[in-house]
Enzyme design. Structure first.
Site, PDB file in Angstrom:
ATOM      1  N   HIS A 721       3.826  -1.728 -26.496  1.00  0.00           N
ATOM      2  CA  HIS A 721       4.411  -3.054 -26.335  1.00  0.00           C
ATOM      3  C   HIS A 721       5.861  -3.122 -26.796  1.00  0.00           C
ATOM      4  O   HIS A 721       6.494  -4.166 -26.644  1.00  0.00           O
ATOM      5  CB  HIS A 721       3.575  -4.084 -27.110  1.00  0.00           C
ATOM      6  N   HIS A 722       6.392  -2.020 -27.286  1.00  0.00           N
ATOM      7  CA  HIS A 722       7.717  -2.053 -27.920  1.00  0.00           C
ATOM      8  C   HIS A 722       8.412  -0.717 -27.684  1.00  0.00           C
ATOM      9  O   HIS A 722       8.300   0.179 -28.500  1.00  0.00           O
ATOM     10  CB  HIS A 722       7.520  -2.290 -29.422  1.00  0.00           C
ATOM     11  N   PHE A 723       9.103  -0.490 -26.583  1.00  0.00           N
ATOM     12  CA  PHE A 723       9.421  -1.411 -25.500  1.00  0.00           C
ATOM     13  C   PHE A 723       8.952  -0.760 -24.200  1.00  0.00           C
ATOM     14  O   PHE A 723       8.678   0.440 -24.174  1.00  0.00           O
ATOM     15  CB  PHE A 723      10.933  -1.624 -25.404  1.00  0.00           C
ATOM     16  N   VAL A 728       8.641   2.947 -28.876  1.00  0.00           N
ATOM     17  CA  VAL A 728       9.049   3.302 -30.231  1.00  0.00           C
ATOM     18  C   VAL A 728       8.299   2.390 -31.194  1.00  0.00           C
ATOM     19  O   VAL A 728       8.076   1.213 -30.896  1.00  0.00           O
ATOM     20  CB  VAL A 728      10.579   3.164 -30.402  1.00  0.00           C
TER      21      VAL A 728
END
Length: 838
Positions: A721-723, A728
């Site tokens: 979800h990141h990114f 990361v």
């Protein structure tokens, strides 16, 4: 599709069945055609009956010479008359089918004896025009059930052309349905192509496979494949065997927590209230938050025709954690007994339930004059287990599997239909979506233009909902929601906000600088609507608001300011990423933001352009309706890949081991802890600690020490979800692990033993400071973290601990975090934050 009936069918209007036979029209010998709907008179000229034997020659004073030319002329006329009869019958058949509404075919007449057994494939083409009464009254779009029924009506026709044995009835089985385009308007011409082939014959009848496609304006609209049967009446209720396994959906480990765009207390709806939703009275039924602009939205009219009531409606829970709907269905005169295709009726009924769910979630608020469309994001499977039971009172249980805003607001679900306690049908992957009307230009809107654009309505709630949808687009990959018409780059790796449950900014409220102007002092005011029961509190061990919320939300709002200013246009030909580099922040007071709007005010303090990098320094303050709760400053680095690859950690690329590993011998009192099942620290995504070494009086300050280690998960939720395109681990997650380390020290050394049911939360008035000089990505193997307790003191009815910490990636120290303040308090029911609710 007009409907004036009631659920019990007592006021359903007049239904006329018109049967046109060859005997009535003078044609003789062609099967009966059925029609149910408006009366239709077929103007067919009568043709004289031809005698079985030639009549005796008639004498005529005008007859001259050889009369053989007269015999040839009569034979030619008979041939042309027979061809005209066949052509006229085909025209009548096509015309009647074109006027046939869903549910229109009457009970089949005795099946005609086929002229021959058709073991090979049979195919048919039909041309249909969408009549005005088969369109939604407001939008003018064709009713999707009418389209599906139109296509499915070709299957009995194929049976009549030789596929079906005598005396059998059409038995639907399983249909796999895929939509490809939006619904056509009334008056559109549809081309239906269908084919079927027998696969098994026995004394029960035949089983067959089929496929059909519906085209409009030369484009594929919807297609289906599946199985069915022509069975004797005594076997029509038996299940049809199907060797294809029913699709199974994996239950997500961490179900997404969709935050509704409007909130209602209504979990049950009567048939009268469904009718009110169909008339556009959303605010009157669901509450003032649901008021829309323009002529829409509304529940499409066919929905209350098939739904008697909604008896349960939730936006969470169910099999997939996305919500559950239960409804009473009633086909009152429009069911399979009246000729409507069972799969089409089931799809329409369950789609209606999902439309109610979508309206309850406020999905319509994202778009001007929103209108419903079938979901075209994947196939839907529909299986009729017992068609004979579909005329009874039915209960439909719907488990929502997916709800989202990209590419447009949509809901996808699985469902089971019951007669009593017996399942009679099931559906998988059925879905609905909300779209803007044709010609509405949303693609060029940025999140900032959406604030001011008339296309976003006059409603503040609707402007915020549109921005939220556009921000979701930008986080999922479509950066035009931020950049506008100017393409940022052909490189997919660009700075973007997190996705899904980790996206913690919703809408921009105020901005005092022009795009592409990186002026110091530029400010942005934005908001994040906190869920009433957010996952990060639910999975936090104490139920308290974690540091992660305030840190992530403020840093994301800062990145949003840079994005609006045009940072995405820099270094257009290179992979370009955003990384937080350092910062400091203070929790000003304890508060409970659940169900409230967390407002950010971000100020750009400095803009520094370096080779391959741009640094932005910000100051920020976060507030709730009753005042500020969090403030700080931070630095974001917008970095090319070359600069990012040069990060060497905090120690110049050298390996500096943790304090415990630097000791020549193991200290006295060292304890090995298994924290993997200590739910007081966290569960689910917040179960961040596994094995740890604790030294009661160790560490650099001699007040206590804890060192933990864990592998980097291959399927790490946070990285997914990141990114997008740039996975990361968020720095805030590493910092959260250090907060849990301090809490673990207090809970496992006996410091908190005197407190009843001790629980941890971030401490107020302690300035947290952090520095990141590296990143953890899916290719790394191991994380380690340590905390050095600096002081412990009694504070009120609890404890305050302050510590410093570090995080390692493999053999490189990359995070340094100072002044980690943790309070340990008695948890007396609920959460430790409930008593500070504003």
């Amino acid at each position: 599709m007009a409907d004036t009936g009631t659920p019990d069918g007592t006021d359903g209007g007049t239904t006329v069945a018109v049967a046109v036979t060859v005997e009535e029209s003078g044609f003789g010998g062609v099967e009966e055609l059925g029609f149910e709907g408006e009366p239709f008179l077929v103007p067919v000229p009568s043709a004289p009956s031809l005698p079985s034997t030639p009549p005796a020659p008639q004498t005529s004073p005008r007859a001259l010479g050889d009369l053989s030319h007269l015999a040839r002329d009569i034979a030619d006329r008979v041939g042309r008359a027979h061809a005209a009869v066949l052509e006229a019958h085909e025209a009548v058949q096509r015309h009647l089918l074109a006027r046939c509404a869903p549910g229109a075919r009457p009970p089949a007449a005795p099946a005609p004896q086929p002229t021959g057994r058709m073991d090979g494939p049979a195919r048919v083409e039909l041309v249909r025009t969408v009549p005005a009464d088969a369109a939604y009254s407001v939008s003018g779009q064709a009713d999707p059930a009418w389209i599906l029924n139109t296509a499915a009506a070709a299957l009995p026709l194929l049976g009549e052309r030789g596929l079906a044995p005598a005396g059998t009835v059409h038995r639907p089985g399983r249909t796999v349905l895929t939509w490809h385009r939006g619904l056509p308007e009334a008056g559109a011409e549809l081309l239906v192509r269908a084919g079927a082939e027998a696969v098994h014959r026995d004394e029960r009848g035949i089983r067959f496979t089929f496929d059909w496609q519906v085209h409009t304006e030369g484009n594929l609209l919807v297609e289906a494949t599946g199985t069915g049967g022509f069975l004797t009446p005594e076997h029509a209720a038996e299940p049809l065997p199907d060797e294809t396994p029913w699709p199974e959906r994996q239950v997500p480990r961490y179900p997404r927590q969709f935050r509704p765009l409007a909130v209602t207390g209504r979990s049950r709806l009567t048939w009268q209230e469904l009718r009110a939703l169909a008339s556009g009275f959303l605010a009157e039924v669901l509450g003032p938050d649901f008021e829309g602009e323009g002529s829409g939205p509304r529940l499409p009219g066919p929905a209350p025709r098939l739904i008697g009531s909604v008896t349960e409606a939730t936006c969470e829970g169910g099999r997939y954690g996305q919500g559950r709907m239960t409804a009473q269905l009633t086909f009152h005169g429009g069911g399979p007994a009246r000729g409507a295709d069972a799969s089409a009726l089931l799809a329409e009924a369950v789609s209606g339930v999902l439309q109610v769910y979508a309206l309850r979630c406020g999905l319509h608020l994202c778009l001007p004059d929103a209108r419903f469309q079938p979901w075209d994001g994947g196939p839907a499977a529909i299986e009729v287990i017992d068609p004979t039971a579909l005329g009874a009172a039915l209960r439909c249980e719907v488990d929502v599997a997916e709800v989202g805003l990209v590419p447009r607001p949509h809901v996808v679900a699985d469902a089971v239909v019951f007669a009593g306690d017996r399942p009679v049908a099931r559906l998988h992957g059925i879905g609905v979506a909300l779209h803007e009307p044709p010609g509405t230009e949303l693609g060029a809107l940025t999140i900032w233009e959406a604030r001011d654009s008339s296309a976003a309505h006059d409603s503040l709630r609707q402007r915020g909902a549109l921005q939220r949808m556009l921000l979701a687009h930008s986080s999922e990959g479509d950066l035009s929601a931020v950049t506008g018409e100017i393409e940022a780059s052909s490189v997919t790796v660009r700075p973007r906000l997190p996705r899904g449950d980790l996206l913690m900014v919703d809408r921009a409220l105020d901005y005092d600088a022009e795009p592409l102007d990186f002026r110091s002092g530029a400010t942005l005011t934005s908001e994040y609507g906190v869920h009433p029961d957010p996952w990060f509190c639910r999975e936090n061990g104490s139920g308290a608001v974690p540091n992660l919320l305030y840190m992530e939300s403020s840093l994301q709002a800062a990145a949003q300011l840079s994005a609006i200013q045009g940072i995405l246009h820099q270094h257009r030909d290179s992979a370009f990423v955003c990384r937080n580099l350092e910062g400091r922040a203070t929790l000003l007071r304890h508060a409970d933001p659940r169900g409230l709007a967390l407002r950010h005010r971000i100020t750009l303090a400095d803009h520094s352009k370096l080779p391959g990098a741009i640094l932005h320094r910000y100051t920020y303050q976060l507030s709730l309706p009753d005042g500020p709760v969090y403030s700080g400053e931070s630095v974001h680095g917008f970095l090319t890949k070359e600069v990012l690859d040069n990060q060497q950690g905090l120690d110049g690329g050298q390996y500096v081991p943790p304090w415990l590993d630097r000791l020549p011998t193991r200290p006295a009192g060292l304890r090995r802890l298994d924290l993997s099942h200590d739910t007081r620290l966290g569960r689910g995504r917040f179960a961040l600690l596994r094995e740890a070494d604790l030294v009661p009086d160790g560490g650099e300050h001699g007040a206590g020490y804890l060192l933990w280690e864990r592998t980097v998960p291959e399927d790490d939720w946070f990285m997914a979800h990141h990114f997008r395109f740039d996975p990361v681990m968020p720095g805030s997650v590493g910092v959260e692990a250090l907060f849990q380390s301090v809490a673990a020290y207090a809970l496992h050394t006996g410091l908190a033993d005197s407190l009843p049911d001790p629980a941890a939360r971030p401490a107020a008035h302690v300035e947290l400071a952090w520095k990141y000089r590296g990143q953890i990505t899916p290719g790394h193997r191991r994380m380690r973290g340590e905390v050095h307790i600096r002081r412990v003191r009694r504070q009120g009815d609890g404890l305050l601990l302050v510590a410093d910490g570090s995080v390692w990636r493999d053999d490189l120290r990359i995070y340094q975090v100072d002044n980690i303040g943790v309070e340990i308090l008695p948890k007396t029911g609920g959460t430790v934050d409930e008593k500070v609710r504003p």
